[in-house]
Scaffold this motif. Structure first.
Motif, PDB file in Angstrom:
ATOM      1  N   PHE A 296       7.872  -5.072  -2.090  1.00  0.00           N
ATOM      2  CA  PHE A 296       8.996  -6.403  -2.794  1.00  0.00           C
ATOM      3  C   PHE A 296       7.652  -7.336  -2.805  1.00  0.00           C
ATOM      4  N   LEU A 297       8.151  -8.037  -3.716  1.00  0.00           N
ATOM      5  CA  LEU A 297       6.967  -9.898  -3.782  1.00  0.00           C
ATOM      6  C   LEU A 297       8.337 -10.678  -3.252  1.00  0.00           C
ATOM      7  N   GLU A 298       7.458 -11.048  -2.061  1.00  0.00           N
ATOM      8  CA  GLU A 298       8.535 -12.395  -1.996  1.00  0.00           C
ATOM      9  C   GLU A 298       7.711 -13.922  -2.520  1.00  0.00           C
ATOM     10  N   ALA A 299       8.621 -14.938  -3.007  1.00  0.00           N
ATOM     11  CA  ALA A 299       8.272 -16.013  -3.506  1.00  0.00           C
ATOM     12  C   ALA A 299       6.461 -16.600  -2.800  1.00  0.00           C
ATOM     13  N   ASP A 300       6.500 -16.552  -1.788  1.00  0.00           N
ATOM     14  CA  ASP A 300       4.941 -17.336  -1.597  1.00  0.00           C
ATOM     15  C   ASP A 300       3.985 -16.067  -1.592  1.00  0.00           C
ATOM     16  N   GLY A 301       4.889 -14.745  -2.218  1.00  0.00           N
ATOM     17  CA  GLY A 301       3.389 -14.395  -2.734  1.00  0.00           C
ATOM     18  C   GLY A 301       2.831 -13.066  -1.809  1.00  0.00           C
ATOM     19  N   THR A 302       3.936 -13.093  -0.276  1.00  0.00           N
ATOM     20  CA  THR A 302       3.690 -11.560   0.667  1.00  0.00           C
ATOM     21  C   THR A 302       4.176 -10.613  -0.336  1.00  0.00           C
ATOM     22  N   VAL A 303       3.725  -9.496   0.201  1.00  0.00           N
ATOM     23  CA  VAL A 303       3.605  -8.398   0.058  1.00  0.00           C
ATOM     24  C   VAL A 303       4.752  -7.462   1.173  1.00  0.00           C
ATOM     25  N   VAL A 304       6.003  -6.983   1.031  1.00  0.00           N
ATOM     26  CA  VAL A 304       6.334  -6.516   2.101  1.00  0.00           C
ATOM     27  C   VAL A 304       6.726  -4.993   1.198  1.00  0.00           C
ATOM     28  N   PHE A 305       6.285  -4.601   2.663  1.00  0.00           N
ATOM     29  CA  PHE A 305       6.381  -3.021   2.117  1.00  0.00           C
ATOM     30  C   PHE A 305       7.056  -2.443   3.690  1.00  0.00           C
ATOM     31  N   VAL A 306       8.268  -1.650   2.378  1.00  0.00           N
ATOM     32  CA  VAL A 306      10.094  -0.985   3.439  1.00  0.00           C
ATOM     33  C   VAL A 306       9.813   0.443   3.042  1.00  0.00           C
ATOM     34  N   GLU A 307       9.248   1.536   4.441  1.00  0.00           N
ATOM     35  CA  GLU A 307      10.284   2.875   4.886  1.00  0.00           C
ATOM     36  C   GLU A 307      11.804   2.583   5.262  1.00  0.00           C
ATOM     37  N   VAL A 308      11.970   3.093   4.534  1.00  0.00           N
ATOM     38  CA  VAL A 308      13.574   3.517   4.605  1.00  0.00           C
ATOM     39  C   VAL A 308      13.562   4.578   5.140  1.00  0.00           C
ATOM     40  N   LYS A 309      15.367   4.419   5.841  1.00  0.00           N
ATOM     41  CA  LYS A 309      15.249   5.827   7.057  1.00  0.00           C
ATOM     42  C   LYS A 309      16.568   6.081   7.308  1.00  0.00           C
ATOM     43  N   THR A 310      17.155   6.852   6.527  1.00  0.00           N
ATOM     44  CA  THR A 310      18.473   7.146   6.964  1.00  0.00           C
ATOM     45  C   THR A 310      19.012   8.376   8.170  1.00  0.00           C
ATOM     46  N   SER A 311      20.074   8.153   8.854  1.00  0.00           N
ATOM     47  CA  SER A 311      20.383   8.706   9.961  1.00  0.00           C
ATOM     48  C   SER A 311      21.955   8.585  10.190  1.00  0.00           C
ATOM     49  N   ARG A 312      22.468   8.561  11.182  1.00  0.00           N
ATOM     50  CA  ARG A 312      23.870   8.738  12.288  1.00  0.00           C
ATOM     51  C   ARG A 312      24.188   6.911  12.011  1.00  0.00           C
ATOM     52  N   ASP A 313      23.457   6.175  13.198  1.00  0.00           N
ATOM     53  CA  ASP A 313      23.623   4.709  12.916  1.00  0.00           C
ATOM     54  C   ASP A 313      21.972   4.249  12.946  1.00  0.00           C
TER      55      ASP A 313
ATOM     56  N   GLU B 241       7.555  -1.553  -6.805  1.00  0.00           N
ATOM     57  CA  GLU B 241       7.466  -0.495  -6.304  1.00  0.00           C
ATOM     58  C   GLU B 241       8.878   0.524  -5.937  1.00  0.00           C
ATOM     59  N   ARG B 242       8.277   1.651  -6.722  1.00  0.00           N
ATOM     60  CA  ARG B 242       9.239   2.596  -5.894  1.00  0.00           C
ATOM     61  C   ARG B 242       9.014   3.500  -5.466  1.00  0.00           C
ATOM     62  N   ARG B 243       8.943   4.708  -4.008  1.00  0.00           N
ATOM     63  CA  ARG B 243       8.509   5.540  -3.956  1.00  0.00           C
ATOM     64  C   ARG B 243       6.566   5.224  -4.513  1.00  0.00           C
ATOM     65  N   TRP B 244       5.414   4.586  -4.775  1.00  0.00           N
ATOM     66  CA  TRP B 244       4.805   3.905  -4.650  1.00  0.00           C
ATOM     67  C   TRP B 244       3.528   5.509  -4.222  1.00  0.00           C
ATOM     68  N   ARG B 245       3.137   5.601  -4.537  1.00  0.00           N
ATOM     69  CA  ARG B 245       2.030   7.310  -3.965  1.00  0.00           C
ATOM     70  C   ARG B 245       0.564   6.862  -3.865  1.00  0.00           C
ATOM     71  N   GLY B 246      -0.168   6.350  -2.948  1.00  0.00           N
ATOM     72  CA  GLY B 246      -1.825   5.893  -3.073  1.00  0.00           C
ATOM     73  C   GLY B 246      -1.814   7.806  -2.511  1.00  0.00           C
ATOM     74  N   ARG B 247      -3.614   7.785  -2.171  1.00  0.00           N
ATOM     75  CA  ARG B 247      -4.447   8.449  -1.866  1.00  0.00           C
ATOM     76  C   ARG B 247      -3.640   8.609   0.087  1.00  0.00           C
ATOM     77  N   SER B 248      -3.386   7.850   0.231  1.00  0.00           N
ATOM     78  CA  SER B 248      -3.450   7.630   2.075  1.00  0.00           C
ATOM     79  C   SER B 248      -1.788   8.177   2.418  1.00  0.00           C
ATOM     80  N   GLY B 249      -0.794   7.797   1.039  1.00  0.00           N
ATOM     81  CA  GLY B 249       0.495   8.736   1.808  1.00  0.00           C
ATOM     82  C   GLY B 249       1.119   7.609   0.276  1.00  0.00           C
ATOM     83  N   GLU B 250       2.695   8.205   0.662  1.00  0.00           N
ATOM     84  CA  GLU B 250       3.774   7.222  -0.330  1.00  0.00           C
ATOM     85  C   GLU B 250       4.121   6.241   0.867  1.00  0.00           C
ATOM     86  N   ILE B 251       5.168   4.953   0.194  1.00  0.00           N
ATOM     87  CA  ILE B 251       5.666   3.725   0.741  1.00  0.00           C
ATOM     88  C   ILE B 251       7.264   3.844  -0.413  1.00  0.00           C
ATOM     89  N   ASP B 252       8.333   4.058   0.174  1.00  0.00           N
ATOM     90  CA  ASP B 252       9.339   3.779  -0.270  1.00  0.00           C
ATOM     91  C   ASP B 252       9.817   2.680  -1.527  1.00  0.00           C
TER      92      ASP B 252
END
Length: 134
Positions: A59-76, A45-56
């Protein structure tokens, strides 16, 4: 310049800045997605939105683990990490709970919450399991 046109110029500048930030966010997400794909994870998913909020990104790992990723950008990377608040982390976990509820294993789904940081040069740093629940 009249006061009426001053407001219009301000609105236009805000719109331009908002559009620039939106496009910057999309570029950061795309860069992060490339890093995860290169590591062998399957994008779900990209920018998945549910009732609780958005997940940026999700991903799915080969072992079946779902990985949720919060993306943040700044100068460093440190500044980008500092943008992630405890309230955002709680919202991300709630959205993650909602998301895995839709998966075949439901709440038994293994999951991980990562922070993907993008600096002003476009470099990506992944902090696995950085977003533990509060």
């Amino acid at each position: 310049m009249s006061l009426g046109s001053l407001g219009h110029d301000t609105d236009s500048a805000l719109h331009h800045r908002g559009r620039r930030n939106h496009l910057s966010g999309l570029a950061a997400e795309a860069a992060v997605e490339r890093v995860y794909r290169a590591a062998g994870l399957e994008p779900l998913e990209r920018r998945w939105r549910g009732r609780s909020g958005e997940i940026d990104l999700v991903f799915l790992e080969a072992d079946g683990t779902v990985v949720f990723v919060e993306v943040k950008t700044s100068r460093d990377f440190d500044s980008a990490m500092a943008l992630i608040t405890p309230k955002q982390i709680a919202r991300l976990h709630a959205a993650g709970e909602e998301y895995v509820g839709l998966r075949p294993q439901g709440q038994l789904t293994e999951r991980r919450f990562d922070a993907a940081l993008v600096d002003g040069q476009g470099r990506v740093q992944i902090e696995e399991n950085a977003l533990l629940g509060y």
